[in-house]
Design a protein around this motif. Structure first.
Motif, PDB file in Angstrom:
ATOM      1  N   LEU A 335     -13.258  10.492   0.622  1.00 15.63           N
ATOM      2  CA  LEU A 335     -11.881  10.332   0.171  1.00 15.63           C
ATOM      3  C   LEU A 335     -10.965  10.098   1.369  1.00 15.63           C
ATOM      4  O   LEU A 335     -11.054  10.801   2.380  1.00 15.63           O
ATOM      5  CB  LEU A 335     -11.443  11.586  -0.582  1.00 15.63           C
ATOM      6  N   TYR A 336     -10.113   9.075   1.262  1.00 15.99           N
ATOM      7  CA  TYR A 336      -9.129   8.683   2.279  1.00 15.99           C
ATOM      8  C   TYR A 336      -9.720   7.920   3.456  1.00 15.99           C
ATOM      9  O   TYR A 336      -8.996   7.587   4.402  1.00 15.99           O
ATOM     10  CB  TYR A 336      -8.310   9.885   2.788  1.00 15.99           C
ATOM     11  N   ASP A 337     -11.037   7.631   3.441  1.00 19.19           N
ATOM     12  CA  ASP A 337     -11.577   6.752   4.479  1.00 19.19           C
ATOM     13  C   ASP A 337     -10.880   5.396   4.405  1.00 19.19           C
ATOM     14  O   ASP A 337     -10.682   4.842   3.315  1.00 19.19           O
ATOM     15  CB  ASP A 337     -13.080   6.530   4.278  1.00 19.19           C
ATOM     16  N   MET A 338     -10.511   4.839   5.556  1.00 22.73           N
ATOM     17  CA  MET A 338      -9.948   3.492   5.604  1.00 22.73           C
ATOM     18  C   MET A 338     -11.094   2.492   5.564  1.00 22.73           C
ATOM     19  O   MET A 338     -12.029   2.577   6.372  1.00 22.73           O
ATOM     20  CB  MET A 338      -9.107   3.301   6.860  1.00 22.73           C
ATOM     21  N   VAL A 339     -11.034   1.559   4.628  1.00 23.15           N
ATOM     22  CA  VAL A 339     -12.134   0.618   4.414  1.00 23.15           C
ATOM     23  C   VAL A 339     -11.594  -0.801   4.225  1.00 23.15           C
ATOM     24  O   VAL A 339     -10.404  -1.002   4.009  1.00 23.15           O
ATOM     25  CB  VAL A 339     -12.964   1.006   3.168  1.00 23.15           C
ATOM     26  N   ASP A 340     -12.510  -1.766   4.332  1.00 22.07           N
ATOM     27  CA  ASP A 340     -12.242  -3.143   3.928  1.00 22.07           C
ATOM     28  C   ASP A 340     -13.133  -3.437   2.723  1.00 22.07           C
ATOM     29  O   ASP A 340     -14.283  -2.978   2.664  1.00 22.07           O
ATOM     30  CB  ASP A 340     -12.580  -4.144   5.042  1.00 22.07           C
TER      31      ASP A 340
END
Length: 402
Positions: A335-340
């Motif tokens: 949760l809240y990981d920055m991803v593309d």
């Protein structure tokens, strides 16, 4: 629930930490483009945000001469002159560099003196320069300019509170640390001063306690409904991450590498509605100072007969991020990981907002969408910084989704 640990800092450490955080916020704001929310007409007075190296973070008053096509204007500067100083400088600029002239601040400044860390503009060298209050000596305020590294003292009569043109409103940016009222310590809190005057206080990284209900007799930080505090904290985290992603998405890439014909790259879109997306391309040639002609791998011409070819600035180009298969095999998304996310022919920048079954919901702050995707179209977001790839900080294991 275990208590939150608070690390104590002495004044100098806190001061330096805040200087770094506010500097980062100002650089993000200075490098982004203006929102295109207003069409200007001949004779309109505007401010033009310079996009030239060494002048980022400065604004110059000008008058609209004419519209010169889609999203471009010819302007006549009020204070800048031609090289021979015989006439006012005239130039064609993009609509994303133009904003209305901010409203007069005499009343605001008289009611609110400048405080440490306030974001301000300084009138110098024919324009307004964006920085923040770093100190005061006598009657002069020291202003630090993160985009140039200068720290200079000025009298108050050449200062104004910095404002941003956002969603067709002028918003005043005051640093969290320059405003001591409890109400101003909430992320994105609106403070109303009169029916037509809205002040927004932004915080990059608040180091404060959250009292979810000021009217409660329960001491701050404690509640007879712990879940309310948890929900409130999660909303604050989401707001912080959304603001960080918008800042990153709108900034330009660091120009730390020269590309050659045949190099594979990713191009960060600067078009309205596509901010925060990246498209794989191949360098065709260099077309002058800080510009490249690229051939997109997934984007096609309007008739879909051939790959799209375009000229882009060096600040929109970065190398292709390294393969992540090994990293992703060892690290589940949290949760809240920055991803593309790979969708619509490109990679789109957001963060994990939930998980249902085997699909992850990703929230995109630049578009407001929240969509579920399988893990195979996700990758951890990376930033190209100082000539190397870096992963942005992850949240702790308290937010694991598995």
């Amino acid at each position: 629930m275990a208590p939150i640990r608070v690390t104590e800092y002495n004044f100098e450490q806190r001061h330096q930490l805040r200087m770094v955080m506010i500097s980062k916020a100002i650089k993000s704001i200075a490098f982004k483009k203006q929102q295109i929310t207003k069409e200007f007409k001949k004779g309109d007075e505007v401010e033009v945000a310079s996009q030239e190296y060494g002048f980022i973070g400065s604004y110059y008053k000008a008058t609209i001469v004419s519209s010169t096509g889609l999203y471009h204007y010819r302007v006549n500067y009020n204070t800048l002159l031609t090289d021979d100083k015989s006439a006012p400088l005239e130039e064609v600029v993009t609509a994303a560099e133009v904003r209305p002239v901010p409203p007069d601040q005499h009343e605001i400044i008289s009611e609110n003196y400048f405080r440490l860390y306030d974001m301000v503009d300084v009138y110098a060298n024919d324009g307004w320069w964006f920085g923040f209050i770093s100190g005061k000596v006598g009657q002069e305020y020291y202003v630090y300019f993160p985009t140039t590294g200068d720290n200079i003292a000025y009298p108050s009569d050449v200062l104004r509170f910095h404002q941003e043109w956002s969603n067709a409103m002028q918003l005043i940016n005051r640093s969290l640390y320059g405003n001591s009222s409890l109400a101003a310590k909430l992320i994105g809190t609106s403070i109303l001063k009169g029916p037509n005057h809205r002040v927004i206080v932004f915080a990059e990284h608040p180091d404060i306690s959250v009292n979810h209900d000021e009217r409660s007799s329960t001491p701050a930080g404690r509640s007879n409904k712990p879940w309310m505090a948890v929900i409130h904290a999660l909303k604050i985290i989401q707001a912080i991450i959304s603001k960080a992603i918008k800042s990153i998405a709108f900034k330009k890439q660091q120009i730390t590498r020269e590309f050659r014909k045949g190099d594979e790259v990713e191009v960060a879109s600067q078009e309205y509605g596509f901010i925060g997306s990246y498209y794989k391309a191949t360098i065709v040639s260099s077309t002058g100072l800080y510009h490249y002609r690229v051939n997109y791998n997934t984007l096609l011409t309007d008739d879909e007969s051939a790959p799209l070819e375009d000229v882009v600035t060096a600040a929109e180009v970065r190398p292709v991020p390294p393969d992540q298969r090994e990293i992703m095999a060892e690290n589940n998304f949290r949760l809240y990981d920055m991803v593309d996310v790979f969708a619509n022919d490109g990679w789109w920048f957001g963060f994990i907002s939930g998980k249902v079954g085997q699909e992850y919901y990703v929230y995109f702050p630049t578009t407001g969408d929240n969509i579920a995707y399988p893990s195979q179209v996700l990758r951890f977001h990376q930033e190209w910084s100082n000539g190397k790839w870096i992963f942005l900080p992850r949240q702790g294991r308290i937010f694991d989704l598995h």
